[in-house]
Structure formats: C-alpha cells, structure tokens
Design an enzyme around this catalytic site. Structure first.
Site, mmCIF file in Angstrom:
data_model
loop_
_atom_site.group_PDB
_atom_site.id
_atom_site.type_symbol
_atom_site.label_atom_id
_atom_site.label_comp_id
_atom_site.label_asym_id
_atom_site.label_seq_id
_atom_site.Cartn_x
_atom_site.Cartn_y
_atom_site.Cartn_z
ATOM 1 N N LYS A 114 7.592 -2.858 16.201
ATOM 2 C CA LYS A 114 7.692 -4.216 15.638
ATOM 3 C C LYS A 114 8.019 -5.244 16.721
ATOM 4 O O LYS A 114 7.625 -6.407 16.606
ATOM 5 C CB LYS A 114 8.747 -4.259 14.528
ATOM 6 C CG LYS A 114 8.354 -3.441 13.309
ATOM 7 C CD LYS A 114 8.044 -4.277 12.104
ATOM 8 C CE LYS A 114 7.153 -3.492 11.170
ATOM 9 N NZ LYS A 114 7.311 -3.728 9.770
ATOM 10 N N LYS A 196 -1.268 4.125 10.877
ATOM 11 C CA LYS A 196 -0.764 4.100 9.500
ATOM 12 C C LYS A 196 -1.371 2.926 8.722
ATOM 13 O O LYS A 196 -1.523 1.837 9.289
ATOM 14 C CB LYS A 196 0.764 3.950 9.535
ATOM 15 C CG LYS A 196 1.443 4.134 8.199
ATOM 16 C CD LYS A 196 2.929 3.801 8.265
ATOM 17 C CE LYS A 196 3.188 2.349 7.953
ATOM 18 N NZ LYS A 196 4.566 2.008 7.593
ATOM 19 N N LYS A 199 0.627 -2.760 5.056
ATOM 20 C CA LYS A 199 0.353 -3.944 4.237
ATOM 21 C C LYS A 199 0.180 -5.198 5.083
ATOM 22 O O LYS A 199 -0.395 -6.175 4.626
ATOM 23 C CB LYS A 199 1.436 -4.137 3.176
ATOM 24 C CG LYS A 199 2.868 -4.251 3.689
ATOM 25 C CD LYS A 199 3.781 -4.717 2.556
ATOM 26 C CE LYS A 199 4.992 -3.843 2.304
ATOM 27 N NZ LYS A 199 5.993 -3.823 3.359
HETATM 28 P P1 ATP Z 1 4.850 -2.799 7.018
HETATM 29 O O1 ATP Z 1 4.811 -4.033 6.175
HETATM 30 O O2 ATP Z 1 5.318 -3.038 8.389
HETATM 31 O O3 ATP Z 1 3.615 -1.981 6.937
HETATM 32 P P2 ATP Z 1 5.926 -0.694 5.527
HETATM 33 O O4 ATP Z 1 4.929 -0.917 4.479
HETATM 34 O O5 ATP Z 1 5.855 0.547 6.343
HETATM 35 O O6 ATP Z 1 6.019 -1.956 6.413
HETATM 36 P P3 ATP Z 1 7.940 -0.661 3.517
HETATM 37 O O7 ATP Z 1 7.222 -1.608 2.675
HETATM 38 O O8 ATP Z 1 9.397 -0.914 3.535
HETATM 39 O O9 ATP Z 1 7.409 -0.683 4.976
HETATM 40 O O10 ATP Z 1 7.634 0.859 3.092
HETATM 41 C C1 ATP Z 1 8.317 1.443 2.035
HETATM 42 C C2 ATP Z 1 8.029 2.894 1.821
HETATM 43 O O11 ATP Z 1 6.628 3.160 1.738
HETATM 44 C C3 ATP Z 1 8.562 3.797 2.932
HETATM 45 O O12 ATP Z 1 9.104 4.955 2.341
HETATM 46 C C4 ATP Z 1 7.356 4.098 3.739
HETATM 47 O O13 ATP Z 1 7.481 5.314 4.440
HETATM 48 C C5 ATP Z 1 6.273 4.180 2.676
HETATM 49 N N1 ATP Z 1 4.968 3.878 3.236
HETATM 50 C C6 ATP Z 1 4.522 2.694 3.708
HETATM 51 N N2 ATP Z 1 3.265 2.796 4.175
HETATM 52 C C7 ATP Z 1 2.903 4.104 3.985
HETATM 53 C C8 ATP Z 1 1.707 4.856 4.280
HETATM 54 N N3 ATP Z 1 0.659 4.287 4.852
HETATM 55 N N4 ATP Z 1 1.682 6.164 3.939
HETATM 56 C C9 ATP Z 1 2.745 6.758 3.354
HETATM 57 N N5 ATP Z 1 3.894 6.103 3.064
HETATM 58 C C10 ATP Z 1 3.982 4.798 3.377
#
Ligand code: ATP
Ligand code: LTN
Length: 346
Positions: A114, A196, A199
């Site tokens: 990040k 990964k 969002k």
């Molecule tokens: P970012 O906005 O940086 O992508 P993020 O989506 O990883 O952030 P959170 O929204 O807090 O962060 O994620 C919440 C939960 O969803 C966590 O348990 C995370 O491991 C899971 N998660 C997020 N993206 C994935 C993915 N692509 N595959 C599996 N689990 C995910």
C-alpha cells in the site's frame, strides 16, 4: 447452553465488494454463524488509512451492511456493527501500539504494497493498520477469525501482541486462530491472474463485483485472461484457468474433479459460457436482495444501532480489564451539561 466459540471479522467499506470478499470472507462467515457467537463489523476506521470522500464513505458503509445481509448474515443471530461506533477499538489500539515494535509494522507485506500504491499518502494510520486490526480481534476475545489468505500475516502479529500483553500484564486475551478456507482464499484478478482481485483495481474488467449485472458478468468472463493450452484442468502453474475453475466451484458447489470431468477438453469458450451462466444465476438473488435492503435505509440504521449496542457490551468489558491491568486509575463517572458545542462563530 455451553458457550459457543467467538468469531470476529470485517471488511473495509472502501469500494464495492467483489466475489473475492464472498469466497475469502462472507461465505465462511455465513457457514460458521450457526455454531459460533459472531461479530461482523464494517471496518470504516481502517478504510480512512487511504483517502476517502466523506459522503461516499457513508454510502459505502450502508452498501456494505446491505451486502452482508444479502449474502446471508442473520442480524438476530450475529452482531453486525460499524467499527467507528465502538470507541473501544481505537482505545485498545493505543495500548497495543505501545507494545508493538516499529520493525513489526514495517515488515507487513500489505503495508509495503500500500505504501507503493499510495506513495503520496504513506500516513501513520496505514503503518499502524495491523495494530487496529489486532485490537478489533482481541477486544471480543475471538477464538477464530475467518479471512482471506492475504490477512494471515496480520493474524500472526495479533497473536504475538496478545501473548506479549498476557506475558507482561497477566492472562487477559484469548489467542485467536485464523480460519482460511481451503478453496477461494485468494481469488485472482480476471485480467492479471497472478495478482489478487482487488476492489480498488482501476481496470473494472479485472474485478467481479457482487452487484454486477448479467451483462457485466458475461463481458468480464468472456474477456478473462486464460493460459496457454486448452484443457480445463486445475493446475497452479496455470493461474488463469485455475481461478475460473474455483469461481465455477463457488457458483455451483461442484468439486474440482467434477468440474474437470464435466469440461475436460471442451475448450475455453464452452467453459467460459457455462461459467458466466452459473455466476449470473448465483449472483442474481444476492443482487436482488441487496437492492431491496439498500432501499430501506432506516431499517439498516436501526440494525446497526442495535449491533453497536451488543458489540460495545463485550468490547467495554475487555477494555476495562485491560485498563486495570495496565495500571490506569479508575476513571471517574462524568456527567455532561448537555450544552451543544457549535463550530460556527457568532
Ligand atoms: P483492497 O481494497 O485494498 O483490495 P481488500 O479488499 O483486500 O482491500 P478488505 O475489504 O478489508 O480488503 O477485505 C476483507 C476480507 O476479504 C479479508 O478477509 C480479505 O482477505 C478478503 N478478500 C479480499 N479480497 C479477496 C480475494 N481476492 N480473494 C479472497 N479473499 C479476499
Ligand atoms: N484488514 C482486513 C479487514 C479487517 C479485519 C479486521 C479482518 C479489519 N479488521 C479484523 C478480520 C478481523 C482486510 O482484509 N483488509
């Protein structure tokens, strides 16, 4: 009745939720909620570690609440709340921060990633992010934390901090275990399957949102990047097709061997068409339920207020114990005059 083991988990309201949030988090939360005492929060304090537009953050907090419900979280059974409604999260963060080494936060992969992504806003909150997450978990004396694979390192830090506190101040915190699902713990980008699915990816075609329309789903699956070869077989060295097979498993409940037997050498186009259909049918009820719940804002506010009350009851109890153990003088009970303080002059 015997005490059920406790679960805490959360998702940041920093964008629309993806199918990765479903497989890594929500679907496991729903599966575990009958057998556990569950606390599911919307991590708005974590969300502001990167810049958020205030009105959009408010809307996304409600969107996220509605999606939790649409995916099957039962607010009678589980406690659904907003992190910033429970001030004990920030209060415990400070105490834990005073037990955390700078090096421990510096080592976190998410912090390193990040910091590169948000070069112009590498703030102290982003650095302390995993300490706030530890506070979230330890406040509820959680036994189990269902998360995606990327959060494993944060869970390890949480366990270390809990053990350190217990060592210095006496047995106070339960040591939580991560729950990382065997399949779907890391859904990959549809455009770059070694990354990964996130969002915040600027390329919309890379991300499958839980609220996507059938047309969006058709387009994104059709454009999804696959690997060389044409066999529909799950192999780690072919991350594109492996990711799509996991998505088909999530949408239909079929096992990987069943999927391989069904499609084998049918070719990518046939498999992608079946996958798009399966995802459309799978996501349709979630989207419809989401739209219905999201329109009833008063109901959402009421549920979140009740959730905050139930969450605070447990959190306040732990914080009180922590304050005592640390050696803070018992706080006096304060009475306020009720006068309204205005930020306007005149
Ligand atoms: P970012 O906005 O940086 O992508 P993020 O989506 O990883 O952030 P959170 O929204 O807090 O962060 O994620 C919440 C939960 O969803 C966590 O348990 C995370 O491991 C899971 N998660 C997020 N993206 C994935 C993915 N692509 N595959 C599996 N689990 C995910
Ligand atoms: N950091 C998590 C979201 C999160 C969380 C938590 C997950 C905040 N607090 C407590 C589990 C338990 C993420 O996935 N980015």
């Amino acid at each position: 009745m015997a005490q059920r083991p406790v679960i805490l988990s959360g998702i940041q309201p920093s964008g629309k939720l993806t199918i990765g949030h479903y497989t890594g988090a929500l679907r496991n939360w729903v599966a575990l909620q009958d057998s556990h005492e569950c606390y599911f929060m919307i991590a708005d304090l974590h969300a502001i570690t990167v810049r958020q537009e205030p009105e959009q953050l408010r809307q996304r907090t409600l969107d996220t609440a509605a999606l939790y419900l649409a995916c099957g979280i039962d607010p009678q059974q589980s406690v659904l709340f907003v992190q910033s409604h429970v001030p004990e999260h920030t209060q415990l963060t400070w105490v834990l921060a005073c037990l955390t080494g700078m090096g421990e936060c510096q080592r976190m992969t998410q912090f390193k990633e990040k910091s590169l992504q948000h070069r112009h806003n590498v703030n102290v909150g982003l650095f302390a992010y995993p300490i706030l997450m530890a506070a979230d978990i330890l406040l509820y004396q959680a036994d189990l934390v269902p998360v995606g694979a990327d959060q494993k390192q944060h869970l390890e830090l949480t366990r270390n901090l809990a053990e350190r506190f217990n060592y210095y101040y006496g047995e106070t915190f339960r040591i939580p275990e991560p729950y990382i699902p065997p399949l779907g713990a890391k859904i990959m980008s549809l455009q770059e399957p070694t990354k990964k699915m996130s969002k915040s990816d600027p390329n919309e075609n890379a991300v499958l949102f839980l609220t996507d329309t059938p047309e969006d789903i058709q387009r994104k699956i059709r454009k999804a990047v696959t690997d060389s070869g044409r066999e529909i077989r799950y192999e780690e060295q072919r991350p594109g097709i492996a990711n799509l097979i996991v998505l088909y498993h999530v949408a239909t409940g079929k096992s990987i061997p069943e999927i391989e037997a069904e499609f084998g050498s049918a070719g990518y186009a046939t498999f992608k068409a079946a996958l798009a259909e399966a995802l459309i049918e799978f996501l349709r009820p979630i989207r419809e339920e989401y739209l219905r719940l999201r329109a009833a804002e008063d109901h959402l506010h009421n549920l979140l207020a009740e959730g905050a009350r139930r969450a605070r009851e447990r959190a306040a109890h732990t914080l009180q114990l922590v304050y005592e153990r640390v050696g803070f003088l018992k706080a006096p009970v304060l009475e306020f005059s009720g006068a309204v303080v205005s930020n306007q002059r005149g």
